[in-house]
Design a protein around this motif. Structure first.
Motif, short mmCIF file in Angstrom:
data_model
loop_
_atom_site.label_atom_id
_atom_site.label_comp_id
_atom_site.label_asym_id
_atom_site.label_seq_id
_atom_site.Cartn_x
_atom_site.Cartn_y
_atom_site.Cartn_z
N PRO B 14 3.79 -6.22 -2.10
CA PRO B 14 3.69 -6.99 -0.85
C PRO B 14 3.76 -6.10 0.39
CG PRO B 14 5.83 -7.33 -1.89
CD PRO B 14 4.98 -6.59 -2.89
N TYR B 15 4.34 -4.89 0.25
CA TYR B 15 4.44 -3.96 1.38
C TYR B 15 3.02 -3.53 1.79
CZ TYR B 15 8.93 -3.91 -0.97
OH TYR B 15 10.09 -4.31 -1.58
N LEU B 16 2.23 -3.17 0.79
CA LEU B 16 0.85 -2.76 1.07
C LEU B 16 0.02 -3.97 1.53
CD1 LEU B 16 -1.32 -0.58 1.09
CD2 LEU B 16 -1.74 -1.05 -1.34
N GLU B 21 -2.79 -6.42 6.11
CA GLU B 21 -2.97 -7.50 7.09
C GLU B 21 -2.99 -6.94 8.53
OE1 GLU B 21 -3.45 -10.49 5.89
OE2 GLU B 21 -2.48 -12.04 7.10
N GLU B 22 -2.01 -6.08 8.81
CA GLU B 22 -1.94 -5.51 10.16
C GLU B 22 -3.12 -4.57 10.41
OE1 GLU B 22 1.89 -3.96 11.42
OE2 GLU B 22 1.02 -3.06 13.21
N ALA B 23 -3.53 -3.83 9.39
CA ALA B 23 -4.66 -2.91 9.53
C ALA B 23 -5.94 -3.68 9.87
CB ALA B 23 -4.84 -2.09 8.25
N ILE B 24 -6.15 -4.79 9.19
CA ILE B 24 -7.34 -5.61 9.47
C ILE B 24 -7.29 -6.11 10.91
CG2 ILE B 24 -8.60 -7.72 8.88
CD1 ILE B 24 -7.35 -7.44 6.02
N PHE B 25 -6.13 -6.63 11.31
CA PHE B 25 -5.96 -7.15 12.67
C PHE B 25 -6.32 -6.07 13.69
CE2 PHE B 25 -2.82 -8.47 16.15
CZ PHE B 25 -3.62 -9.50 16.63
N HIS B 26 -5.80 -4.88 13.45
CA HIS B 26 -6.05 -3.78 14.37
C HIS B 26 -7.54 -3.43 14.44
CE1 HIS B 26 -5.01 -0.22 16.68
NE2 HIS B 26 -5.91 0.42 15.96
N GLU B 27 -8.18 -3.38 13.29
CA GLU B 27 -9.59 -2.98 13.26
C GLU B 27 -10.49 -4.08 13.86
OE1 GLU B 27 -9.07 0.57 12.71
OE2 GLU B 27 -11.15 0.12 12.19
N GLU B 229 -9.82 0.58 7.41
CA GLU B 229 -8.75 -0.37 7.11
C GLU B 229 -7.86 0.14 5.98
OE1 GLU B 229 -10.90 -4.62 8.37
OE2 GLU B 229 -11.27 -3.73 6.39
N LYS B 230 -8.49 0.72 4.97
CA LYS B 230 -7.71 1.23 3.84
C LYS B 230 -6.80 2.37 4.27
CE LYS B 230 -11.17 0.23 0.34
NZ LYS B 230 -12.29 0.85 -0.39
N GLU B 231 -7.35 3.28 5.09
CA GLU B 231 -6.56 4.42 5.58
C GLU B 231 -5.38 3.95 6.44
OE1 GLU B 231 -6.66 7.75 5.01
OE2 GLU B 231 -7.97 7.02 3.40
N LEU B 232 -5.69 3.03 7.35
CA LEU B 232 -4.67 2.52 8.25
C LEU B 232 -3.59 1.76 7.48
CD1 LEU B 232 -3.90 2.39 11.19
CD2 LEU B 232 -5.45 0.46 11.49
N ALA B 233 -4.04 1.00 6.48
CA ALA B 233 -3.08 0.25 5.65
C ALA B 233 -2.14 1.22 4.94
CB ALA B 233 -3.82 -0.62 4.64
N LYS B 234 -2.69 2.32 4.46
CA LYS B 234 -1.88 3.31 3.76
C LYS B 234 -0.83 3.90 4.70
CE LYS B 234 -4.53 5.95 1.04
NZ LYS B 234 -5.34 7.18 0.84
N LYS B 240 5.88 2.10 8.00
CA LYS B 240 6.45 0.87 8.54
C LYS B 240 6.92 -0.08 7.43
CE LYS B 240 5.24 -2.86 11.79
NZ LYS B 240 4.31 -3.22 12.88
N TYR B 241 5.97 -0.54 6.61
CA TYR B 241 6.29 -1.65 5.70
C TYR B 241 7.17 -1.28 4.51
CZ TYR B 241 3.41 -4.60 8.57
OH TYR B 241 2.93 -5.32 9.63
N THR B 242 7.38 0.00 4.28
CA THR B 242 8.33 0.37 3.21
C THR B 242 9.65 0.88 3.80
OG1 THR B 242 7.21 2.53 3.13
CG2 THR B 242 6.61 0.93 1.44
#
Lengths: 92, 256
Positions: B14-16, B21-27, B229-234, B240-242
């Motif tokens: 769920p962290y990823l 979710e935030e990465a998509i919003f940003h992009e 999005e994948k890079e930003l999510a990583k 942040k999320y971990t």
């Protein structure tokens, strides 16, 4: 001294925990299930409350100034926030 | 208008999932990703609102004993419990709906698609005060939303066939002193779609796709995450999320 309180807004709860000296806020943290946009502005609100007195007029002014920067909070009003913060007085 | 349909989930991470979710919003905000409708689930997680403190909202001992992940999202609102019987979806788009900063309008606009979807399944669903959908006073959907730089994000959790006993045990009821009473109170306030109409996740997904296509006037086209999005999510996942400060305390971590 550490004080805390809980306040029920129209929708959701505002929880305050604060370090208070006399009637002056030394530090404060506002938590709960409310909505506030932009989200990170909560830190600015908390910072702006440091050094303020726990009285309605002073808090109205500080919270009012915070909202005037374009903050929106659909689940609570300015007044809710002020009342929530004043609520810690019961513990002082 | 065409929306990207994203079926990207990481049930065990769920962290990823929330970082994505935030990465998509940003992009989307930066104009680099198209408006998006996403479905996703988590196998065993509590998701906290960004202004909440884990210790105030959940039974940490129960969560630890049952390997329930505790993750914070970047929107406000209350804690929810997700297992695979809970279906999440999000609508992330530039503001082509004339919302401005009217968050109440954002909720009412975005909840309509879900209410229509549930009615289409024969469920007498009603939108609640702001961010939920109820049936006979019991919640089946809870939503959170935010607006930034003329970009909207609305995400919601739908109770289809969730273990409500686990939900009611891990989530604390504010102001309740007796745990037994607390559990009972939550159980009186939520219900599953499966228990109401017999429908499962596949039918609810189809209904939501129809509901949102009509309510928002959009066409959904299957797509995937962009490399950005994948890079930003990583990155968000790692920084942040971990992080304990993000998930368990109430630190603001703003990388973007």
């Amino acid at each position: 001294m550490q004080v805390s309180s809980m306040y029920k807004a129209e929708k959701g709860l505002i929880k305050i925990s604060a370090d208070v000296e006399g009637e002056t806020i030394r530090s404060i943290r506002i938590t709960g299930d409310f909505f506030l946009i932009p989200e990170e502005s909560i830190v600015e609100l908390e910072r702006s409350l440091v050094g303020k007195r726990l009285d309605e007029e002073a808090l109205n002014e500080t919270v009012g100034r915070f909202y005037s920067t374009g903050i929106v909070s659909p689940s609570m009003t300015k007044e809710d926030l002020v009342k929530a913060i004043l609520g810690v007085k019961n513990g002082v | 208008m065409e929306f990207r349909f994203l079926d990207v989930e990481y049930p065990e991470n769920p962290y990823l999932s929330l970082a994505t979710e935030e990465a998509i919003f940003h992009e989307v905000m930066r104009g680099r990703s198209p408006p998006t409708f996403r479905f996703y689930r988590h196998s065993n997680a509590v998701i906290l609102g960004c202004f909440q403190l884990a210790e105030q909202e959940i039974d940490s001992e129960f969560a630890a004993k049952n390997q329930i992940h505790v993750v914070k999202r970047f929107t406000g609102g209350g804690a929810v419990y997700h297992d695979l019987g809970n279906l999440n979806f999000s609508v992330i788009t530039r503001d082509t709906f004339g919302i401005g900063l009217n968050v109440k309008k954002l909720y009412s606009t975005m909840i309509e698609g879900a209410v229509d979807a549930f009615k289409g399944l024969g469920i007498p669903a009603e939108s609640g005060k702001l961010n939920d959908v109820t049936v006979n006073g019991k919640k089946i959907l809870g939503a959170a939303a935010t607006i930034r730089e003329k970009t909207l994000l609305f995400h919601a959790a739908v109770l289809v066939d969730t273990n409500l006993t686990t939900l009611a045990t891990v989530l604390k009821v504010p102001g309740e002193k007796l745990k037994d009473k607390g559990v009972k109170t939550i159980l009186e306030r939520v219900t599953n779609i499966k228990a109401i109409s017999g429908h499962g996740i596949p039918e609810v997904r189809r209904a939501l796709i129809d509901g949102y296509s009509k309510a928002l006037g959009i066409d959904l086209r299957e797509g995937g995450l962009t490399n950005e999005e994948k890079e930003l999510a990583k990155e968000l996942h790692g920084k942040k999320y971990t992080k304990r400060e993000w998930n368990r305390e109430r630190e603001v971590i703003n990388l973007l």
